[in-house]
Design a protein around this motif. Sequence first.
Motif, PDB file in Angstrom:
ATOM      1  N   PHE A  84       0.840  -1.210   0.000  1.00 44.79           N
ATOM      2  CA  PHE A  84       0.000   0.000   0.000  1.00 44.79           C
ATOM      3  C   PHE A  84       0.872   1.256   0.000  1.00 44.79           C
ATOM      4  O   PHE A  84       0.590   2.225  -0.695  1.00 44.79           O
ATOM      5  CB  PHE A  84      -0.941   0.008   1.202  1.00 44.79           C
ATOM      6  CG  PHE A  84      -2.015  -1.048   1.120  1.00 44.79           C
ATOM      7  CD1 PHE A  84      -3.127  -0.858   0.312  1.00 44.79           C
ATOM      8  CD2 PHE A  84      -1.909  -2.234   1.830  1.00 44.79           C
ATOM      9  CE1 PHE A  84      -4.122  -1.831   0.216  1.00 44.79           C
ATOM     10  CE2 PHE A  84      -2.892  -3.213   1.750  1.00 44.79           C
ATOM     11  CZ  PHE A  84      -3.998  -3.014   0.941  1.00 44.79           C
ATOM     12  N   GLN A  85       1.946   1.213   0.793  1.00 47.00           N
ATOM     13  CA  GLN A  85       2.820   2.392   0.864  1.00 47.00           C
ATOM     14  C   GLN A  85       3.585   2.565  -0.448  1.00 47.00           C
ATOM     15  O   GLN A  85       3.852   3.687  -0.887  1.00 47.00           O
ATOM     16  CB  GLN A  85       3.776   2.299   2.049  1.00 47.00           C
ATOM     17  CG  GLN A  85       3.070   2.432   3.400  1.00 47.00           C
ATOM     18  CD  GLN A  85       2.096   3.616   3.454  1.00 47.00           C
ATOM     19  OE1 GLN A  85       2.394   4.720   2.990  1.00 47.00           O
ATOM     20  NE2 GLN A  85       0.915   3.399   4.011  1.00 47.00           N
ATOM     21  N   GLN A  86       3.937   1.424  -1.072  1.00 41.23           N
ATOM     22  CA  GLN A  86       4.627   1.542  -2.360  1.00 41.23           C
ATOM     23  C   GLN A  86       3.709   2.155  -3.409  1.00 41.23           C
ATOM     24  O   GLN A  86       4.128   2.955  -4.230  1.00 41.23           O
ATOM     25  CB  GLN A  86       5.146   0.168  -2.794  1.00 41.23           C
ATOM     26  CG  GLN A  86       6.435  -0.171  -2.060  1.00 41.23           C
ATOM     27  CD  GLN A  86       6.892  -1.587  -2.324  1.00 41.23           C
ATOM     28  OE1 GLN A  86       6.124  -2.532  -2.220  1.00 41.23           O
ATOM     29  NE2 GLN A  86       8.153  -1.738  -2.661  1.00 41.23           N
ATOM     30  N   ALA A  87       2.443   1.771  -3.355  1.00 43.11           N
ATOM     31  CA  ALA A  87       1.472   2.355  -4.297  1.00 43.11           C
ATOM     32  C   ALA A  87       1.345   3.851  -4.040  1.00 43.11           C
ATOM     33  O   ALA A  87       1.265   4.660  -4.976  1.00 43.11           O
ATOM     34  CB  ALA A  87       0.115   1.667  -4.144  1.00 43.11           C
ATOM     35  N   ARG A  88       1.348   4.225  -2.762  1.00 41.34           N
ATOM     36  CA  ARG A  88       1.226   5.641  -2.414  1.00 41.34           C
ATOM     37  C   ARG A  88       2.442   6.421  -2.923  1.00 41.34           C
ATOM     38  O   ARG A  88       2.311   7.519  -3.483  1.00 41.34           O
ATOM     39  CB  ARG A  88       1.082   5.782  -0.894  1.00 41.34           C
ATOM     40  CG  ARG A  88       0.742   7.169  -0.503  1.00 41.34           C
ATOM     41  CD  ARG A  88       0.507   7.374   0.952  1.00 41.34           C
ATOM     42  NE  ARG A  88       0.465   8.825   1.152  1.00 41.34           N
ATOM     43  CZ  ARG A  88       0.283   9.421   2.295  1.00 41.34           C
ATOM     44  NH1 ARG A  88       0.109   8.713   3.370  1.00 41.34           N
ATOM     45  NH2 ARG A  88       0.278  10.728   2.377  1.00 41.34           N
ATOM     46  N   THR A  89       3.629   5.842  -2.728  1.00 45.35           N
ATOM     47  CA  THR A  89       4.853   6.507  -3.186  1.00 45.35           C
ATOM     48  C   THR A  89       4.861   6.625  -4.715  1.00 45.35           C
ATOM     49  O   THR A  89       5.242   7.654  -5.272  1.00 45.35           O
ATOM     50  CB  THR A  89       6.095   5.684  -2.734  1.00 45.35           C
ATOM     51  OG1 THR A  89       5.991   5.493  -1.327  1.00 45.35           O
ATOM     52  CG2 THR A  89       7.388   6.379  -3.074  1.00 45.35           C
ATOM     53  N   PHE A  90       4.397   5.569  -5.374  1.00 44.30           N
ATOM     54  CA  PHE A  90       4.335   5.574  -6.836  1.00 44.30           C
ATOM     55  C   PHE A  90       3.437   6.725  -7.328  1.00 44.30           C
ATOM     56  O   PHE A  90       3.806   7.500  -8.211  1.00 44.30           O
ATOM     57  CB  PHE A  90       3.791   4.222  -7.306  1.00 44.30           C
ATOM     58  CG  PHE A  90       3.501   4.143  -8.779  1.00 44.30           C
ATOM     59  CD1 PHE A  90       4.537   4.053  -9.701  1.00 44.30           C
ATOM     60  CD2 PHE A  90       2.188   4.135  -9.250  1.00 44.30           C
ATOM     61  CE1 PHE A  90       4.272   3.969 -11.069  1.00 44.30           C
ATOM     62  CE2 PHE A  90       1.914   4.051 -10.601  1.00 44.30           C
ATOM     63  CZ  PHE A  90       2.963   3.965 -11.509  1.00 44.30           C
ATOM     64  N   ALA A  91       2.253   6.847  -6.723  1.00 42.86           N
ATOM     65  CA  ALA A  91       1.312   7.889  -7.147  1.00 42.86           C
ATOM     66  C   ALA A  91       1.882   9.279  -6.839  1.00 42.86           C
ATOM     67  O   ALA A  91       1.798  10.195  -7.665  1.00 42.86           O
ATOM     68  CB  ALA A  91      -0.033   7.697  -6.450  1.00 42.86           C
ATOM     69  N   ALA A  92       2.502   9.411  -5.656  1.00 44.30           N
ATOM     70  CA  ALA A  92       3.066  10.720  -5.281  1.00 44.30           C
ATOM     71  C   ALA A  92       4.196  11.106  -6.237  1.00 44.30           C
ATOM     72  O   ALA A  92       4.349  12.273  -6.595  1.00 44.30           O
ATOM     73  CB  ALA A  92       3.569  10.677  -3.844  1.00 44.30           C
ATOM     74  N   GLY A  93       4.969  10.097  -6.670  1.00 43.82           N
ATOM     75  CA  GLY A  93       6.076  10.364  -7.593  1.00 43.82           C
ATOM     76  C   GLY A  93       5.591  10.840  -8.952  1.00 43.82           C
ATOM     77  O   GLY A  93       6.265  11.617  -9.630  1.00 43.82           O
ATOM     78  N   LEU A  94       4.406  10.383  -9.351  1.00 49.98           N
ATOM     79  CA  LEU A  94       3.864  10.818 -10.644  1.00 49.98           C
ATOM     80  C   LEU A  94       3.236  12.193 -10.553  1.00 49.98           C
ATOM     81  O   LEU A  94       3.195  12.940 -11.536  1.00 49.98           O
ATOM     82  CB  LEU A  94       2.786   9.833 -11.120  1.00 49.98           C
ATOM     83  CG  LEU A  94       3.241   8.482 -11.635  1.00 49.98           C
ATOM     84  CD1 LEU A  94       2.043   7.691 -12.127  1.00 49.98           C
ATOM     85  CD2 LEU A  94       4.237   8.643 -12.774  1.00 49.98           C
ATOM     86  N   ASP A  95       2.724  12.492  -9.352  1.00 52.37           N
ATOM     87  CA  ASP A  95       1.945  13.708  -9.143  1.00 52.37           C
ATOM     88  C   ASP A  95       2.598  14.944  -9.764  1.00 52.37           C
ATOM     89  O   ASP A  95       1.979  15.688 -10.515  1.00 52.37           O
ATOM     90  CB  ASP A  95       1.773  13.880  -7.617  1.00 52.37           C
ATOM     91  CG  ASP A  95       0.747  14.927  -7.266  1.00 52.37           C
ATOM     92  OD1 ASP A  95       0.323  15.652  -8.170  1.00 52.37           O
ATOM     93  OD2 ASP A  95       0.384  15.009  -6.084  1.00 52.37           O
ATOM     94  N   GLU A  96       3.897  15.121  -9.481  1.00 55.96           N
ATOM     95  CA  GLU A  96       4.547  16.356  -9.951  1.00 55.96           C
ATOM     96  C   GLU A  96       4.821  16.318 -11.457  1.00 55.96           C
ATOM     97  O   GLU A  96       5.238  17.313 -12.032  1.00 55.96           O
ATOM     98  CB  GLU A  96       5.840  16.614  -9.179  1.00 55.96           C
ATOM     99  CG  GLU A  96       6.869  15.526  -9.329  1.00 55.96           C
ATOM    100  CD  GLU A  96       8.073  15.800  -8.428  1.00 55.96           C
ATOM    101  OE1 GLU A  96       8.629  16.893  -8.542  1.00 55.96           O
ATOM    102  OE2 GLU A  96       8.412  14.918  -7.619  1.00 55.96           O
ATOM    103  N   HIS A  97       4.591  15.164 -12.072  1.00 58.75           N
ATOM    104  CA  HIS A  97       4.824  15.076 -13.508  1.00 58.75           C
ATOM    105  C   HIS A  97       3.528  15.015 -14.310  1.00 58.75           C
ATOM    106  O   HIS A  97       3.536  14.712 -15.491  1.00 58.75           O
ATOM    107  CB  HIS A  97       5.717  13.871 -13.816  1.00 58.75           C
ATOM    108  CG  HIS A  97       7.070  14.000 -13.191  1.00 58.75           C
ATOM    109  ND1 HIS A  97       7.959  14.991 -13.574  1.00 58.75           N
ATOM    110  CD2 HIS A  97       7.658  13.322 -12.178  1.00 58.75           C
ATOM    111  CE1 HIS A  97       9.049  14.902 -12.825  1.00 58.75           C
ATOM    112  NE2 HIS A  97       8.888  13.902 -11.968  1.00 58.75           N
ATOM    113  N   VAL A  98       2.414  15.286 -13.634  1.00 56.60           N
ATOM    114  CA  VAL A  98       1.136  15.342 -14.347  1.00 56.60           C
ATOM    115  C   VAL A  98       0.858  16.785 -14.747  1.00 56.60           C
ATOM    116  O   VAL A  98       0.991  17.699 -13.937  1.00 56.60           O
ATOM    117  CB  VAL A  98      -0.010  14.816 -13.446  1.00 56.60           C
ATOM    118  CG1 VAL A  98      -1.360  15.156 -14.054  1.00 56.60           C
ATOM    119  CG2 VAL A  98       0.126  13.313 -13.249  1.00 56.60           C
TER     120      VAL A  98
END
Length: 493
Positions: free
Chosen positions: A108-122
Amino acid sequence: MVRRPGLPVDPEKLVARMEIIDIPLEGRADMDGLRAFLSACLDAANEDGHDKIASITLSVKHIDPLAVLDSIYEGDAHHFYMENPYREWAVAGAEAVVSASWNGPDRFQQARTFAAGLDEHVIAIGDLSLPFSGPLFFAGFSFYDSVDGREEAFPGGQVFVPQWQVARAGDHYVAVANALIRPGMDVEAVAQRIWSAHRKFSAYTYDQPPRPPVYHILEEREVGPEGTFLKNVALALEAIKKGSYNKIVLSRAVDLLFDNSCQPLKILNRLRRDYPRCSSFSLQSENGTSFIGATPERLVSVDNGRYTTEAIAGSAARDPSAGEDARLARDLLASEKDLREHGHVVESIRRRLESLGLEARIPDSPGLLVLPNVQHLRTPINGPLKEGVHILDLAEALHPTPAVGGTPREDALKDIFKWEPFPRGMFAGLTGWFDLRGNGEFAVGIRSALVRDSRARLFAGAGIVEGSIPEMELRETTLKMEALLRCIRGAAG
Ligand SMILES: C=C(O[C@@H]1C=C(C(=O)O)C=C[C@H]1O)C(=O)O
C-alpha cells in the motif's frame, strides 16, 4: 506548480503538486488547442529531462462507461470498471499509460509513493472541479500481502493510470485522455490519437463490437477434496472454543468450464442490473484474466475530506413471501450469534480507525442491507479525514476486516491460508480507484470470480463464530455464489 488565474477552483487545494496549464481548450476545442497543450507538455518534459503525463478532461454528453468499455473491449489489455447504480456513479478506463505492481507488506505504501512520484509530472487541463476529472489510478490489492506462483494473474498490489477514462456521476459525464510525453518525442501522433478519441467520446456511437461467442457451462466442480468446507468449519469451531480467535471467515470456490470463451463485460451488464445496491466491477490484467463481481461491501471511500466505511456481517436468506421475508429480517436483527459476529467487525474497524487517529461516527446497532439473494446486518461508519492520511493508509489499516478475514486478524489468517484448498488471490481483496486529490473508493472483492477464456472460478465465504452451524454456513455460501452464477448463465446466450 504553475498557478494560473481563471481556474474554477483553487488548484493548491485541489491537488498537491499536479501542474495545471490554463489553455482554454473548451473554448478552442480544436486540433490547434490540443497541439499547443501537448507542446507545452513536451517543453516541460525536455526541460526536466523527465516523462510527463498529459491529462485532458472534457465534460461530455450522456455516456455509459460499461457500454464504452464493452464496445472497444480487448481481451489482452488492462481495464478497470466499477459502477454503483444505487449511488449513481460509474467509471471505466483501459490501456495503461503507466503501471506498477508490488508484493509484500509494503504494497500500500509503495502504491502511495508511486502515485506521489507521478503527481509532480502530471500536467492537466480541463475542468478539474468535475467528479472523476484528471488522471485516475486504478488499483487492485490481493487478499494476502503477496501471492504465490500459482496466482500470477494479479500481484499483491497493482496500480495503473489508463490512456482513457469515462465516468458518470449523477448527471455529469466526463471523458479523460491521458498520454505519456517523453522528452524529445514527436507529439503529433499523440495529438491525432487524443483528437480522434475526443471526437469519439463527445458523441459516442456505441458501434457494435463483434458478438462474443455463445457459451454454455460444461462442468461445475467444487475446488478441493469433497467435504472440505464443512470440515474446515468444524475445525474453526474447535479453534474458537480453544480461544485461538473469536471469528474466522472461511470460503469455498467452484470452477466452471465453458464450451467457449466468455467475455466478462457481458456478465457485468447483468450484475449491475440485478444488484444495483452492489458495486459491480471488472479488473482485467494484460494476460487477459478478469476479476469480476458485484460486491455489497465498501472497504473505504474518501470524498472531499470525509471517509466512509462500513461493517457488513451477519446474513439471512430472502423469501418470496413478504411475511416470511420480514420474519427472516426481524430474526436476523435479533440473532445473538449474528450480532456477535457483526460486533467483531465493528469493534475491529473502530480500533483500526483509532490507530490512524481518526474520529468515527458509529451507530449503536446495525441496520439491514437487503440484496435480491441475501440480507445482511450493516453498520455505516464515517468521519472527517485527518491531514496526511491517504485513502491507501485507510485501506492498509482496514484490510482485511473481520468481515472477510477474522479476529484476532493474524491468527485467523494463518488458518485460512492453511485450510482453504485454493489461493484466495483477489477474492476478498480490494479493487478500486483514487485520484491526485486523495478521493477514491475501494470495494471488498467478494461475490466475485476470476474469468479467463473458457474458465471461471467463483468464490464465496461465510463468517464463523461460536454457535455457527456448518450446514447453514454452507447454505449461505451457496446463496451468495448463486448471484454471480445466475448472471453468468444469463449472459451465456
Ligand atoms: C465473505 C463473504 O461475505 C461476508 C460474510 C458475511 C457473513 O458471514 O454473514 C456477510 C457479508 C460479508 O462480510 C462472501 O460473500 O464471500
